[in-house]
Design a protein around this motif. Structure first.
Motif, PDB file in Angstrom:
ATOM      1  N   THR A 341       0.853  -1.186   0.000  1.00 27.95           N
ATOM      2  CA  THR A 341       0.000   0.000   0.000  1.00 27.95           C
ATOM      3  C   THR A 341       0.888   1.235   0.000  1.00 27.95           C
ATOM      4  N   VAL A 342       0.683   2.112  -0.960  1.00 29.41           N
ATOM      5  CA  VAL A 342       1.564   3.270  -1.134  1.00 29.41           C
ATOM      6  C   VAL A 342       0.930   4.507  -0.503  1.00 29.41           C
ATOM      7  N   LYS A 343       1.718   5.203   0.300  1.00 30.55           N
ATOM      8  CA  LYS A 343       1.326   6.509   0.835  1.00 30.55           C
ATOM      9  C   LYS A 343       2.186   7.546   0.125  1.00 30.55           C
ATOM     10  N   MET A 344       1.546   8.513  -0.545  1.00 34.57           N
ATOM     11  CA  MET A 344       2.271   9.529  -1.295  1.00 34.57           C
ATOM     12  C   MET A 344       2.091  10.896  -0.653  1.00 34.57           C
ATOM     13  N   LEU A 371      -5.737  -2.958  -3.068  1.00 39.67           N
ATOM     14  CA  LEU A 371      -4.941  -2.078  -2.215  1.00 39.67           C
ATOM     15  C   LEU A 371      -5.469  -0.655  -2.318  1.00 39.67           C
ATOM     16  N   ARG A 372      -5.670  -0.026  -1.175  1.00 38.47           N
ATOM     17  CA  ARG A 372      -6.191   1.338  -1.133  1.00 38.47           C
ATOM     18  C   ARG A 372      -5.005   2.291  -0.898  1.00 38.47           C
ATOM     19  N   HIS A 373      -4.446   2.766  -1.990  1.00 36.55           N
ATOM     20  CA  HIS A 373      -3.299   3.667  -1.895  1.00 36.55           C
ATOM     21  C   HIS A 373      -3.748   5.033  -1.381  1.00 36.55           C
ATOM     22  N   GLU A 374      -2.839   5.734  -0.733  1.00 36.87           N
ATOM     23  CA  GLU A 374      -3.198   6.939   0.010  1.00 36.87           C
ATOM     24  C   GLU A 374      -2.483   8.175  -0.515  1.00 36.87           C
ATOM     25  N   ILE A 375      -3.233   9.256  -0.591  1.00 34.40           N
ATOM     26  CA  ILE A 375      -2.655  10.575  -0.840  1.00 34.40           C
ATOM     27  C   ILE A 375      -2.495  11.229   0.527  1.00 34.40           C
ATOM     28  N   ALA A 376      -1.244  11.319   0.983  1.00 34.07           N
ATOM     29  CA  ALA A 376      -0.978  11.815   2.328  1.00 34.07           C
ATOM     30  C   ALA A 376      -1.065  13.336   2.362  1.00 34.07           C
ATOM     31  N   HIS A 377      -1.717  13.845   3.370  1.00 31.75           N
ATOM     32  CA  HIS A 377      -1.967  15.264   3.628  1.00 31.75           C
ATOM     33  C   HIS A 377      -3.141  15.772   2.782  1.00 31.75           C
TER      34      HIS A 377
END
Length: 546
Positions: A341-344, A371-377
């Motif tokens: 899972t990617v947090k960007m 997979l629920r990838h994330e846009i951080a902030h």
């Protein structure tokens, strides 16, 4: 047949976060799991000779909270080992506090302090290193900015990392220089990379920091969190504490693939090795981290439109992206295929757009991975990108707590202008568009604390729950308490990939819950922001409170 419980809590107002039974009066625990949640008479009937029954007298119970973006060890090390004067601390207080630490520290040892505020850069003078040289001529000093992305060093600190007039430019960063080309002491983004090895905490300090962090989180009612940027030393500290039985938190660690702060790409084979080596019962390592841009206060966040006062002809949003879109698309596709899972990290709207584009590329290449990838902030989102979150199965992470007025707000407004600053964290618009939203404090970056209760209260009102800072930020984006609570519980559990373990109170899940003096729905916004849990329980064991 239901197991005989070892513990029953009854006579309580229980908010379960389970749509099938939103509220209950009692719960029962056996072997760290919930075996019953429901009416008091039904649950109490399960008691056996060895069952401890506790009557709570109408107090509230709810699942433990989950912080989906907090640098737990950074924050704990700040509290234990650094000079910290708070986000509102004056320059004079900062310098005086550094001077006091100098007097107690053997010459030659690093002193780490903070924060300084990039939007107040003129107050540091033409040569900021001179301010630090005057109070610390024999110690290397580094002062972190409020975002943790930028640094201010004295002359000895610059000497230790080898920066001088002949130092080459650094891609993705800046060594600020005076008119003669000598570094002033201000380092932006990737230019800070050589400092980090110099000030890295020891293994013993990290072990101490884990214990401090766990106690602090438990006191806030936090039973799970995501470490958004993990390297081997942090992973080792978490795993050691978990195996020793002192962590008592569900932890998802995002293994750093690329960070402008370090300036390096971690090879995929190294990511795989870290993932396998450090996973433990409560440390989950199937996560990765990428940085797409910087932060607004340093004018390094990537926006489609120029910053106020910038010549539009000189504005190049593509140049502000830390990872070229083609490379980003390929990398997210590869990480998705590897089951990570990617947090960007993406603050500006152009970076967020690029992150969504990369998730879309991964979906095209790999199909629905789940997979629920994330846009951080996810601070500033183009209106046309709101619906893409739900369409792509992407998660919008709201962090840090900049959705209500705070010490950073004037700087945000000065750098971005009022209209753009007001658009920060469009929580309501995301929810209305069907997006899944999670919460992160981002402690200690641009966050004085990891207190989730001010985050909840501020999300409900878009005002400062403590009343220290007037006004609102994006008042029309305020949401009701019932819409906010899943962000801090069940959504956080899904982000941890532990929705079948924690985040709600129903039979079969881990007994992770908190006891409060009163139900949240009975509290004013100020009271909600001031909540202090009475007890915190993790896997059926009380880890905080009387």
């Amino acid at each position: 047949m239901t197991q005989t419980p070892t513990l029953i809590l009854t006579d309580a107002r229980i908010r379960t976060m389970d749509p099938a039974r939103p509220f209950a009066e009692a719960l029962a625990v056996c072997a760290g799991r919930l075996v019953a949640v429901g009416p008091a008479h039904e649950v109490e009937a399960l008691a056996g000779p060895g069952t401890k029954t506790v009557r709570l007298g109408g107090r509230a119970v709810m699942p433990g909270l989950i912080d989906s973006h907090t640098h737990g060890l950074w924050g704990a090390c700040r509290d234990l080992f650094e000079v910290y004067v708070g986000l509102s601390g004056s320059l004079r207080l900062l310098l005086d506090s550094i001077a006091a630490r100098v007097a107690q520290t053997p010459p030659g040892e690093w002193i780490v302090a903070g924060p300084w505020r990039p939007f107040e850069r003129p107050s540091l003078g033409a040569v900021p290193r001179a301010l630090l040289d005057a109070i610390a001529p024999n110690h290397p000093v580094v002062v972190k900015d409020l975002s943790q992305h930028n640094m201010w060093l004295n002359s000895e600190g610059l000497r230790r990392i080898g920066f001088g007039p002949d130092s080459p430019a650094i891609p993705g960063g800046e060594i600020e220089r005076d008119a003669s080309g000598v570094p002033t002491g201000i380092l932006i983004e990737a230019a800070t990379a050589p400092v980090h090895p110099q000030i890295a905490p020891t293994a013993a300090q990290l072990s101490q920091a884990v214990l401090h962090m766990a106690g602090y989180f438990h006191a806030q009612g936090i039973t799970g969190f995501k470490e958004p940027m993990a390297f081997a030393p942090e992973l080792a500290a978490y795993a050691e504490a978990d195996l020793a039985g002192t962590l008592n938190l569900h932890v998802g660690a995002h293994l750093t693939r690329f960070s402008a702060i370090t300036g390096d790409w971690v090879p995929m084979e190294d990511i795989a090795a870290l993932r396998a080596r450090y996973r433990s019962p409560h440390l989950h390592t199937a996560f990765a981290k990428l940085f797409l841009d910087g932060v607004p206060v340093a004018r390094t966040a990537a926006f489609c439109d120029p910053y106020p006062g910038t010549d539009p002809a000189l504005h190049d949003p593509e140049a502000m992206l830390l990872v070229p879109p083609a490379r980003l698309n390929a990398d997210v596709t590869a990480l998705d295929a590897a089951g990570l899972t990617v947090k960007m990290h993406a603050v500006g709207d152009r970076a967020i757009q690029a992150g969504l584009d990369a998730i879309e590329a991964a979906r095209r290449a790999n199909g629905a991975s789940g997979l629920r990838h994330e846009i951080a902030h996810a601070n500033f989102i183009r209106p046309q990108d709101l619906a893409r979150f739900a369409a792509l199965g992407a998660v919008a992470e709201m962090s840090p707590k900049l959705w209500f007025p705070n010490p950073v707000t004037p700087g945000q407004r000065a750098v971005l202008g009022d209209a753009r600053a007001e658009s920060c964290h469009p929580v309501r618009s995301l929810l209305d568009a069907g997006a899944e939203v999670i919460y992160g404090s981002d402690w200690p970056a641009a966050a004085p604390d990891a207190n989730p209760w001010t985050g909840i209260a501020g999300m409900v009102t878009r005002a400062d729950p403590a009343g220290l800072f007037a006004g609102h930020v994006g008042a029309e984006q305020a949401i009701a308490l019932d819409r906010a609570l899943p962000i801090f519980t069940v959504n956080g559990a899904r982000a941890l990939r532990l929705e079948q373990t924690t985040g709600a109170l129903r039979p079969g899940l881990s007994a992770d819950f908190i006891v409060l003096d009163a139900p949240l729905e009975t509290l004013t916004a100020a009271e909600l922001g001031a909540v202090q849990p009475r007890q915190t329980w993790f896997e059926g064991t009380q880890v905080f409170g009387a």
